[in-house]
Design a protein around this motif. Structure first.
Motif, PDB file in Angstrom:
ATOM      1  N   VAL A   3       0.846  -1.191   0.000  1.00  0.00           N
ATOM      2  CA  VAL A   3       0.000   0.000   0.000  1.00  0.00           C
ATOM      3  C   VAL A   3       0.883   1.244   0.000  1.00  0.00           C
ATOM      4  CG1 VAL A   3      -1.776   1.313   1.222  1.00  0.00           C
ATOM      5  CG2 VAL A   3      -1.833  -1.202   1.244  1.00  0.00           C
ATOM      6  N   CYS A   4       0.543   2.188  -0.858  1.00  0.00           N
ATOM      7  CA  CYS A   4       1.252   3.466  -0.914  1.00  0.00           C
ATOM      8  C   CYS A   4       0.260   4.594  -0.680  1.00  0.00           C
ATOM      9  CB  CYS A   4       1.942   3.631  -2.267  1.00  0.00           C
ATOM     10  SG  CYS A   4       2.797   5.208  -2.465  1.00  0.00           S
ATOM     11  N   ILE A   5       0.530   5.415   0.315  1.00  0.00           N
ATOM     12  CA  ILE A   5      -0.281   6.606   0.566  1.00  0.00           C
ATOM     13  C   ILE A   5       0.480   7.803   0.033  1.00  0.00           C
ATOM     14  CG2 ILE A   5      -1.322   8.100   2.310  1.00  0.00           C
ATOM     15  CD1 ILE A   5      -1.648   5.649   4.078  1.00  0.00           C
ATOM     16  N   ILE A   6      -0.098   8.461  -0.957  1.00  0.00           N
ATOM     17  CA  ILE A   6       0.540   9.625  -1.569  1.00  0.00           C
ATOM     18  C   ILE A   6      -0.063  10.876  -0.957  1.00  0.00           C
ATOM     19  CG2 ILE A   6       1.077  10.811  -3.718  1.00  0.00           C
ATOM     20  CD1 ILE A   6       0.595   8.183  -5.197  1.00  0.00           C
ATOM     21  N   GLY A   7       0.714  11.514  -0.084  1.00  0.00           N
ATOM     22  CA  GLY A   7       0.238  12.694   0.615  1.00  0.00           C
ATOM     23  C   GLY A   7      -0.322  12.339   1.970  1.00  0.00           C
ATOM     24  N   ALA A   8       0.456  12.546   3.016  1.00  0.00           N
ATOM     25  CA  ALA A   8      -0.011  12.209   4.367  1.00  0.00           C
ATOM     26  C   ALA A   8      -0.146  13.471   5.194  1.00  0.00           C
ATOM     27  CB  ALA A   8       0.929  11.207   5.040  1.00  0.00           C
ATOM     28  N   VAL A  27       4.686   5.612   2.745  1.00  0.00           N
ATOM     29  CA  VAL A  27       4.026   6.919   2.758  1.00  0.00           C
ATOM     30  C   VAL A  27       4.903   7.929   2.020  1.00  0.00           C
ATOM     31  CG1 VAL A  27       3.071   8.753   4.193  1.00  0.00           C
ATOM     32  CG2 VAL A  27       2.920   6.382   4.961  1.00  0.00           C
ATOM     33  N   VAL A  28       4.312   8.625   1.068  1.00  0.00           N
ATOM     34  CA  VAL A  28       5.035   9.636   0.288  1.00  0.00           C
ATOM     35  C   VAL A  28       4.759  11.009   0.894  1.00  0.00           C
ATOM     36  CG1 VAL A  28       5.435  10.623  -1.990  1.00  0.00           C
ATOM     37  CG2 VAL A  28       4.774   8.207  -1.778  1.00  0.00           C
ATOM     38  N   LEU A  29       5.836  11.669   1.326  1.00  0.00           N
ATOM     39  CA  LEU A  29       5.736  12.964   1.997  1.00  0.00           C
ATOM     40  C   LEU A  29       6.757  13.928   1.417  1.00  0.00           C
ATOM     41  CD1 LEU A  29       5.812  11.333   5.492  1.00  0.00           C
ATOM     42  CD2 LEU A  29       3.849  12.626   4.713  1.00  0.00           C
ATOM     43  N   ARG A  30       6.691  15.157   1.873  1.00  0.00           N
ATOM     44  CA  ARG A  30       7.684  16.136   1.443  1.00  0.00           C
ATOM     45  C   ARG A  30       7.873  17.184   2.525  1.00  0.00           C
ATOM     46  NH1 ARG A  30       4.326  19.488  -3.255  1.00  0.00           N
ATOM     47  NH2 ARG A  30       2.636  20.215  -1.889  1.00  0.00           N
ATOM     48  N   LEU A  73      -4.635   7.966  -2.842  1.00  0.00           N
ATOM     49  CA  LEU A  73      -4.267   9.266  -3.400  1.00  0.00           C
ATOM     50  C   LEU A  73      -4.929  10.353  -2.558  1.00  0.00           C
ATOM     51  CD1 LEU A  73      -2.705  10.572  -5.721  1.00  0.00           C
ATOM     52  CD2 LEU A  73      -4.751  10.343  -7.149  1.00  0.00           C
ATOM     53  N   SER A  74      -4.166  10.908  -1.618  1.00  0.00           N
ATOM     54  CA  SER A  74      -4.761  11.851  -0.669  1.00  0.00           C
ATOM     55  C   SER A  74      -4.137  13.236  -0.728  1.00  0.00           C
ATOM     56  CB  SER A  74      -4.666  11.296   0.760  1.00  0.00           C
ATOM     57  OG  SER A  74      -3.330  11.011   1.115  1.00  0.00           O
ATOM     58  N   VAL A  75      -3.538  13.579  -1.862  1.00  0.00           N
ATOM     59  CA  VAL A  75      -3.103  14.956  -2.092  1.00  0.00           C
ATOM     60  C   VAL A  75      -4.308  15.789  -2.515  1.00  0.00           C
ATOM     61  CG1 VAL A  75      -0.743  14.319  -2.709  1.00  0.00           C
ATOM     62  CG2 VAL A  75      -2.501  14.444  -4.495  1.00  0.00           C
ATOM     63  N   LYS A  76      -4.127  17.102  -2.561  1.00  0.00           N
ATOM     64  CA  LYS A  76      -5.199  17.974  -3.020  1.00  0.00           C
ATOM     65  C   LYS A  76      -5.427  17.786  -4.525  1.00  0.00           C
ATOM     66  CE  LYS A  76      -5.782  19.821   1.022  1.00  0.00           C
ATOM     67  NZ  LYS A  76      -5.461  21.215   1.352  1.00  0.00           N
ATOM     68  N   ALA A  77      -6.623  18.101  -4.978  1.00  0.00           N
ATOM     69  CA  ALA A  77      -7.001  17.850  -6.370  1.00  0.00           C
ATOM     70  C   ALA A  77      -6.057  18.516  -7.366  1.00  0.00           C
ATOM     71  CB  ALA A  77      -8.437  18.322  -6.608  1.00  0.00           C
ATOM     72  N   MET A 100      -9.072  10.395  -2.720  1.00  0.00           N
ATOM     73  CA  MET A 100      -9.586  10.993  -1.482  1.00  0.00           C
ATOM     74  C   MET A 100      -9.575  12.510  -1.544  1.00  0.00           C
ATOM     75  SD  MET A 100      -8.319   8.497   1.600  1.00  0.00           S
ATOM     76  CE  MET A 100      -8.969   6.812   1.695  1.00  0.00           C
ATOM     77  N   GLN A 101      -9.919  13.055  -2.708  1.00  0.00           N
ATOM     78  CA  GLN A 101      -9.954  14.507  -2.859  1.00  0.00           C
ATOM     79  C   GLN A 101     -11.346  15.068  -2.551  1.00  0.00           C
ATOM     80  OE1 GLN A 101      -8.310  12.433  -5.274  1.00  0.00           O
ATOM     81  NE2 GLN A 101      -6.582  12.963  -3.957  1.00  0.00           N
ATOM     82  N   ASN A 102     -11.369  16.307  -2.105  1.00  0.00           N
ATOM     83  CA  ASN A 102     -12.633  17.030  -1.993  1.00  0.00           C
ATOM     84  C   ASN A 102     -13.073  17.495  -3.373  1.00  0.00           C
ATOM     85  OD1 ASN A 102     -13.031  16.949   0.828  1.00  0.00           O
ATOM     86  ND2 ASN A 102     -11.592  18.638   1.133  1.00  0.00           N
TER      87      ASN A 102
END
Length: 332
Positions: A3-8, A27-30, A73-77, A100-102
């Motif tokens: 599992v990869c979560i992009i944007g935590a 988990v992909v972070l910056r 995919l939990s980064v902003k749109a 998981m975008q708004n």
């Protein structure tokens, strides 16, 4: 399961904490978040005050990752486009992508019968770039019901019950959909399987497209806006326009506008994600939340004067913050 979560950020961070013991998680972070989580892990503080801290494998980019079974995919749109080419390198033919975008997602018209099948919205996906590069067969849509905030890098506060709605784009109840719902239920979420994920999107959009921009402009919390006569009146007028557009495109609203406002009121003194972004000087999800509804309204020939006015004000604010590399926060 890999599992990869992009944007935590706050939402992705909660998902990371909950899934960490159930899968092979990356988990992909910056930036500061990457440094803090790599050094100390992610700490989640629940509404009841319970604190949970987990260590996770962190990376700064998708480069070098192996094929993943599940991508969250939990980064902003507005951040998705620059990730598309790297995402393509870590998927296989049975990878599941949870969006998981708004707001209105780029895939909204995929697998939807009628004249708009595979139509793309320029407000969220200019020239249909994302639509043409990410296979819609891999996507399971989600709607996130969590009020949360990042206290500081690596520390997240959850302010209400953690609920997620999941749905296939074609409305089916597939085995993979059941599998994902079971996984998230085991992780501690209230996971609901939906056969009409688009109506669920519009139900949340009622709040996102009204409360978020109004809170960003006024720096009021959900409760502040609902307690104000003028604030509540404005929200209801915006909700009316959102509902008309949604119904034109087939959305079913299971509760009334007044009930939706009451739901927001009950969350209390919560700062919306858009207000949090303004305070931190980040880009806001203006087009996904408001621009998309306005664009759909123009297609349907439905007037949205309140949405357009609020959009214009938010656009001015965002441009000023970007041009000055500033932020706007009221300290009390």
């Amino acid at each position: 399961m890999k599992v990869c979560i992009i944007g935590a950020g706050s939402i992705g961070g909660i998902v990371a904490v909950r899934l960490s013991h159930l899968c092979d998680l990356t988990v992909v972070l910056r930036g500061a978040n990457l440094s803090a989580v790599t050094r100390n892990g992610i700490r989640l503080i629940t509404k009841s005050g319970e604190s949970k801290k987990v260590r996770v494998k962190t990376v700064e980019s998708l480069a070098g990752l192996s094929k993943q079974d599940l991508i969250v995919l939990s980064v902003k749109a507005h951040q998705i486009k620059i990730l598309v080419n790297d995402i393509k390198k870590i998927i296989h033919n049975k990878t599941i992508i949870l969006t998981m975008q708004n707001g209105i997602p780029w895939w909204y018209f995929c697998k939807l019968d009628g004249p708009f099948n595979n139509y793309h919205l320029n407000s969220v996906d200019p020239k249909g770039f994302i639509l043409s590069n990410i296979n819609s067969d891999l996507i399971i849509g989600t709607v996130i019901y969590m009020a949360s905030q990042t206290i500081k890098p690596g520390i997240i506060k959850s302010n209400e019950e953690e609920k997620i709605a999941f749905g296939e784009l074609d409305g089916s109840t597939s085995e993979r959909l059941k599998k994902i719902c079971n996984l998230f239920t085991e992780a501690g979420f209230k996971a609901n399987l939906k056969t009409d994920i688009r109506s669920e999107i519009w139900l949340k959009l009622w709040g996102n497209s009204s409360f978020n921009p109004v809170s960003a402009l006024t720096h009021n919390t959900l409760l502040d806006i609902c307690k104000s006569k003028f604030g509540k009146e404005l929200i209801l007028k915006m909700c009316y326009e959102i509902q008309k557009v949604g119904e034109y495109f087939g959305a079913q609203f299971s509760i009334s506008m007044e009930e939706r406002v009451e739901v927001a009121k009950n969350v209390g003194h919560h700062k919306t994600s858009m207000l949090q972004d303004i305070e931190y000087g980040k880009d806001i999800e203006l087009d996904a939340l408001l621009g998309s509804v306005i664009e759909l309204g123009e297609i349907a020939k439905i007037q949205t004067p309140h949405l357009k006015s609020i959009y214009a004000c938010c656009n001015l604010l965002q441009n000023k913050i970007k041009s000055t590399c500033g932020r706007l926060k009221i300290d009390i």
